[in-house]
Design a protein around this motif. Structure first.
Motif, short mmCIF file in Angstrom:
data_model
loop_
_atom_site.label_atom_id
_atom_site.label_comp_id
_atom_site.label_asym_id
_atom_site.label_seq_id
_atom_site.Cartn_x
_atom_site.Cartn_y
_atom_site.Cartn_z
N LEU C 243 0.83 -1.21 0.00
CA LEU C 243 0.00 0.00 0.00
C LEU C 243 0.86 1.26 0.00
N LEU C 247 1.25 4.14 -2.98
CA LEU C 247 0.94 5.55 -2.73
C LEU C 247 2.17 6.43 -2.99
N GLY C 250 2.66 7.30 -6.55
CA GLY C 250 1.80 8.39 -7.01
C GLY C 250 2.46 9.75 -6.89
N SER C 300 0.44 15.08 -11.57
CA SER C 300 -0.65 14.26 -11.07
C SER C 300 -1.01 13.15 -12.06
N LEU C 301 -1.02 13.50 -13.34
CA LEU C 301 -1.38 12.51 -14.34
C LEU C 301 -0.39 11.36 -14.35
N GLY C 303 1.42 10.49 -11.90
CA GLY C 303 1.19 9.79 -10.64
C GLY C 303 0.00 8.83 -10.76
N LEU C 304 -1.05 9.31 -11.40
CA LEU C 304 -2.25 8.48 -11.54
C LEU C 304 -1.95 7.23 -12.36
N VAL C 307 0.01 4.84 -10.24
CA VAL C 307 -0.78 4.20 -9.19
C VAL C 307 -1.69 3.13 -9.78
N LEU C 308 -2.35 3.47 -10.88
CA LEU C 308 -3.25 2.50 -11.50
C LEU C 308 -2.49 1.27 -11.94
N LYS C 315 -2.42 -6.48 -7.56
CA LYS C 315 -3.59 -7.35 -7.43
C LYS C 315 -3.27 -8.77 -7.86
N GLY C 320 -3.17 -4.82 -3.27
CA GLY C 320 -3.80 -3.75 -4.05
C GLY C 320 -4.78 -2.98 -3.19
N ILE C 321 -5.00 -1.74 -3.60
CA ILE C 321 -5.80 -0.84 -2.77
C ILE C 321 -7.28 -1.11 -2.93
N TRP C 322 -7.69 -1.36 -4.18
CA TRP C 322 -9.13 -1.61 -4.36
C TRP C 322 -9.36 -2.91 -5.10
#
Lengths: 286, 502, 322
Positions: C243, C247, C250, C300-301, C303-304, C307-308, C315, C320-322
């Motif tokens: 986790l 993060l 990101g 940010s982009l 980073g996104l 993260v994705l 996963k 994984g976070i979600w």
């Protein structure tokens, strides 16, 4: 208890490394403390380096505590830290618990919503407008509400809750316990380490608060501690070019840092015993 | 007329300085109040600027005095960091939450005025006569954009910086005060190699200072300003980087650094690190302002470190290009304040802002208050000359209220009586008159990139990491890659319009 | 559990939209207590985090304070501010500095705290554990201005302690703070030092939740302490490690503005100037909000995406976070 040789070597290595880490941390800290209680002329005479003061004075502390705005600011900081941390923990816990239930419909949506804010923010101006339109400017709430929940901490807490054994919840649900009661009576006592950790993060965050204060507050009587400390430290970084400016000595700077961080430093040892390995689950299951 | 202005007073008193919503207060119940109560209500004024050490309002004597004198409730907020201040100002301007008076940089003055956020003070000049007399016509011009006055500049400052040298080190090594750059170079070398502090260790350097500023006098000896400075030379405007003498000056600096006699971390000195090095006895020559060498606090520190230490303020060394103690920007101002355009709608409040500015500019009014504090408490008048009492320290922050500046020389002489000679000495030194304060950056020029490039390459030249023979190549890159040519052309044009360079 | 099973058939059969809506609503109703818990937090996020997000559009506008964010004119072309940043002669240097410093910090900021936490967890001497834990936590509370002062007393060429030793040992003094060779190490080292103990807290908390019977059982089996670390402690904190790592990814383009801004100087710009310091210098002189916003959006982009990507990867290992 008989210890094997391997065990002894292992322990030895652990102690040596830990000792080194401790030493690396303490020497510079000792320097900060020593400078804060040594007359500044003495510091300079030693080429700026002092580990064990030859002459001790608490005049810097005395000046800061009597002649500066620090005592008042200290009260403000305590206030926002206590209220703020309480608000934070309640809201964070309430978010983290449902999100830790993997069968919650739309869970992914909520999680993404939280992660997204870690990466994107609207920037200073629109946030200022929100705070202003809510009438929060120049109040302690301006230093609490805009950061009421940290996305990071929700994710941490959620991750811990996920680690709790599923059977606990099932048996509770069979008892017909309502979710709020499960959270309060089962999850919370089992999550002391994470609550303390996240609580500490929030606590320290509020304690070190200056950013929102300098934006949302113009009333000098509402300034928290770190704004004052920052003022003292900034003067050495960007000295104003005027003759009247009284530059705080390094002794003064270090003393202000000590005053500002002492309370957060002393609480830590009290939290530590809750981080002992396996303590909690052991006691519950035992 | 009367009712309107009284109303204004009332509204401002109630709304606490909130910009445009004040009309909401225009209700019968409010106007029905007895007028004497209305007029006694002080008007709240909000002012923001950079500064530090301002006490809380209950302990702020100057605020209380100003409040009573002008029937206002003055709320001053100061920001120790220029960046914090700029951010604060920007969010407040963007959100319509205008302070009633605020400090602005030249760049902010231009941008805000172009966007119609600032009050054009030109039509009100007669109301500000006192202020204008106080700051002088030249300072008024410094607050102009496109021929209109948007800012009130403070009265001009005087230069503080000079070279300081360790007299006791000179004596020990039987050297005399250097008067030429060559001698300065030799003394610096002697301070490095001949163990002037007699501790048997090679732990001293000759020269230190804040970044390139350390070499101000060396550049001055070649008649050259700091890199990027514009000044007049033989009737024409010159940029220091294009001054033919620049290469010679850099060559000499390079020799000084090469000989090891200059603080090796000179270019990394931030804040007052150079002062600290001087006080610690690590360097024997420093280019610095008199307050940081002569104020009691520092004199005491110097004596604690070494009771025999004696710092001597000296004139700049002479050289092939003359003798200049660095440069002095005649276009700059120690600060300027602007008023938001929104205040136009609150004439009563605006009047109080003018009153305040006039009051702190009035030698018979509040000027003495913001300079020295309360008469007979913090200072006494001795034949019209102010003398500080031992309570003067209580209002050490009063300069924060000097919105229109102060008569610099007399002020400093009174406030720093002990340093009187050093103040005069610094002020009397010849300096290259720099014009950069008059120049506004043209569109499309990123000064950050250009500044970095200039600083970086000059550092390479003087640290001998790039041969000075490549100087012309450096200028060429600067002009093309960094768009410096556009800046240069624009600057020359602007200065010509002001009558510089014939 | 029951809820789960009853959901499955409903989502498999293709019902009419109306029926599907009903089913969804029914499930949601079963979870109403949870949604009620989420409500205050979600309201907070909407008001303080999502509502102000319209501010990102100034990256595509010529922001004028008077006209406000929505009223300002659109930039022409829309990528004008991105271009401004891309066209800086320093662009590639800034980007590579940012990435390099950030990657060093990511690696050095991740593993040492984990190791410290494991060692503390293994420490059998209570007082030593407690003292080391507290001591390593302290530096987190020193601001960079103070740490800069400490670094100067240690590494300066003017009487810095380390250089004094070097010179006394007959060596040449080393320009730790002004040389491009050492500066990044100073940055990373001081950051690790500052956050070592602070970073360990969260792993220690995670280890407190490991079931102690696992260790007991392993002990009975005669497992060595190293084996127990590897097979019990590390897996126990694995989800937190993953986790935090995701993060941190990101924020890969945040290399630490505060620190670098205070520590750097013109001689180390080639290795130390990062996106944020450049934006700061440029924005400060020109009051260019749109430029700062464009660079922020760019960061940010990236980073996104990271993260994705990282979450998808994680996963596969069941995290994984979600």
């Amino acid at each position: 208890m008989v210890k094997s040789l391997d065990d002894k070597i292992f322990n030895g290595v652990v102690y040596v490394i830990l000792g080194l880490c401790g030493l690396a941390a303490i020497l510079p800290m000792l320097y900060v403390v020593s400078v804060s209680i040594t007359p500044f002329g003495e510091v300079l005479r030693n080429g700026g380096f002092i580990l064990f003061p030859s002459e001790i004075t608490f005049s810097a502390y005395k000046t800061l505590l009597t002649e500066s705005n620090i005592p008042k600011a200290f009260q403000i900081t305590v206030l926002i830290t206590v209220i703020g941390t309480a608000v934070n923990l309640i809201l964070t816990g309430l978010m983290a618990y449902p999100l830790s239930r993997k069968n919650l419909p739309a869970r992914k949506f909520f999680l993404l919503m939280i992660v997204f804010t870690l990466l994107f923010s609207g920037g200073l101006i629109p946030t200022y407008l929100v705070v202003k339109s809510m009438g929060l400017l120049d109040s302690i709430w301006a230093m609490i509400l805009p950061n009421a929940v940290w996305s990071f901490n929700v994710l941490i807490m959620k991750s811990f809750f996920e680690g709790l054994p599923e059977e606990l919840f099932e048996s509770a649900r069979m008892d017909g316990a309502k979710e709020f009661r499960i959270l309060l009576q089962i999850v919370t006592p089992l999550s002391i380490p994470v609550l303390l950790t996240v609580g500490l993060f929030y606590f320290v965050g509020h304690w070190n608060e200056f950013f929102q204060a300098i934006f949302y507050v113009t009333d000098r009587t509402l300034f928290p501690l770190q704004v004052i400390v920052r003022e003292i430290l900034m003067q050495s970084q960007q000295p104003l070019e005027n003759a009247e400016n009284i530059m705080p000595t390094q002794t003064m700077q270090m003393a202000s840092v000590m005053i500002a961080s002492l309370p957060v430093i002393v609480i830590y040892p009290f939290l530590q015993k809750h981080f002992t390995k396996g303590m909690l689950l052991g006691s519950i299951k035992g | 007329m009367l009712t309107i202005s009284l109303l204004g007073a009332l509204l401002a008193g109630c709304s606490g300085g909130g910009g445009s919503e004040t009309n909401e207060g225009n209700t019968p119940s409010n106007t029905a109040k007895p007028s004497n109560e209305v007029s006694s209500k002080p008007i709240k004024l909000e002012i923001i600027e950079t500064g530090n050490n301002l006490p809380t309002p209950d302990k702020d004597i100057i605020k209380k005095e100003l409040d009573t004198a002008l029937n206002i409730d003055l709320n001053l907020t100061v920001y120790p960091s220029g960046d914090d201040y700029a951010n604060q100002l920007n969010v407040r301007m963007s959100s319509g939450n205008f302070p009633d008076l605020f400090m602005v940089s030249r760049q902010q003055l231009i941008q805000f005025s172009e966007q119609g956020l600032l009050l054009d003070i030109t039509p009100y000049m007669d109301k500000l006569q006192q202020t204008v007399d106080y700051i002088g016509e030249d300072s008024v011009k410094k607050g102009m954009v496109d021929g209109k006055v948007y800012g009130v500049s403070k009265s001009p400052q005087i230069p503080y910086n000079t070279l300081w040298i360790r007299k006791d080190w000179l004596d020990k090594l039987k050297l005399t005060v250097p008067t030429t750059v060559e001698q300065l170079k030799e003394v610096a070398e002697a301070f490095t190699t001949q163990d002037p502090d007699g501790n048997g260790k090679p732990d001293t350097y000759g020269l230190t200072g804040g970044k390139m500023g350390a070499f101000s006098t060396v550049l001055g000896a070649f008649g050259v300003g700091m890199p990027g400075n514009f000044y007049e030379k033989d009737g024409a405007v010159v940029n220091a980087l294009y001054d033919p003498a620049m290469k010679d000056a850099l060559a000499l600096i390079q020799q000084m650094i090469g000989s090891g006699s200059v603080d090796p971390e000179l270019l990394a000195n931030s804040g007052l690190q150079h002062q600290e090095k001087a006080i610690k006895g690590q360097a024997g020559i420093v280019y610095i302002d008199w307050p940081n060498m002569t104020k009691e606090q520092f004199v005491e520190q110097i004596k604690t470190v070494n009771p025999n230490a004696e710092w001597l303020q000296i004139a700049a060394p002479s050289g092939p290009g003359g003798q200049f103690d660095g440069s002095w920007d005649i276009g700059a101002t120690p600060g300027r304040f602007a008023i938001p355009k929104a205040l136009e709608k609150e004439p009563e409040k605006l009047q109080r802002v003018f009153d305040l500015l006039n009051y702190v500019s009035n030698p018979d009014g509040g000027s003495l208050l913001v300079q020295f504090g309360v008469k007979d408490t913090h200072f006494t008048l001795d034949n019209g000359k102010p003398k500080m009492t031992d309570k003067a320290g209580d209002v050490g922050y009063s300069w924060l209220y000097q919105f229109t500046g102060r008569p610099e020389m007399e002020y400093l002489q009174a406030k720093f009586a002990m340093q009187s000679d050093a103040i005069k000495f610094a002020n009397d030194q010849p300096r290259i008159q720099v014009l950069n304060g008059f120049i506004d950056n043209p569109e499309g020029f990123n000064p950050a990139d250009a500044d970095r490039y200039i600083e970086e390459e000059i550092a390479k030249f003087i640290y001998n990491k790039r041969p000075i023979s490549e100087y012309d190549a450096f200028i060429k890159t600067l002009e093309t890659s960094m768009n410096y040519k556009a800046f240069l052309d624009s600057a020359n044009e602007q200065l010509k319009a002001l009558g510089y360079g014939g | 559990m029951e809820a789960d099973q009853s959901l499955l058939p409903a989502s498999r059969i293709q019902p009419t939209p109306q029926k599907r809506l009903q089913a969804v609503l029914r499930t949601a109703w079963r979870f109403r207590a949870f949604y009620l818990m989420l409500l205050p937090g979600v309201i907070y996020f909407i008001i303080f985090r999502y509502f102000p997000m319209y501010g990102v559009i100034i990256a595509f506008k010529n922001f004028a304070i008077m006209d406000g964010i929505t009223g300002s004119a659109w930039a022409d072309p829309w990528y004008k501010h991105f271009k401004e940043f891309y066209q800086s002669p320093y662009f590639s240097q800034l980007l590579s500095n940012t990435l390099l410093i950030s990657c060093y910090k990511l690696i050095w900021g991740t593993f040492p705290p984990i190791i410290l936490a494991l060692l503390l967890n293994e420490c059998r001497v209570r007082w030593l554990k407690s003292i080391v834990q507290t001591l390593t936590y302290l530096p987190h509370f020193l601001s960079w201005v103070i740490i800069f002062g400490i670094l100067l007393t240690l590494f300066s060429q003017n009487g810095g302690l380390v250089n004094r030793w070097i010179v006394e040992a007959g060596g040449e003094s080393i320009p730790f703070l002004t040389s491009t060779d050492y500066f990044r190490s100073i940055l990373v080292g001081s950051e690790v030092w500052q956050n070592l103990g602070w970073g360990a807290i969260i792993y220690l908390a995670a280890m407190a939740s490991i079931d102690p019977t696992l260790y007991e059982a392993a002990k009975v089996d005669g497992a060595s302490r190293l084996r127990m670390i590897w097979h019990i402690s590390l897996p126990g904190i694995q989800s937190i490690i993953v986790l935090l790592f995701i993060l941190k990814l990101g924020h890969l383009l945040d290399a630490g503005f505060d620190q670098i801004y205070i520590l750097y100087n013109i001689q180390v710009y080639p290795v130390a100037d990062i996106l944020d310091t450049w934006v700061y210098r440029t924005g400060l002189q020109q009051l260019n909000f749109s430029l700062a916003s464009a660079v922020g959006l760019f960061k940010s982009l990236i980073g996104l995406i990271l993260v994705l990507g990282a979450n998808r990867l994680a996963k596969k290992w069941g995290e994984g976070i979600w």
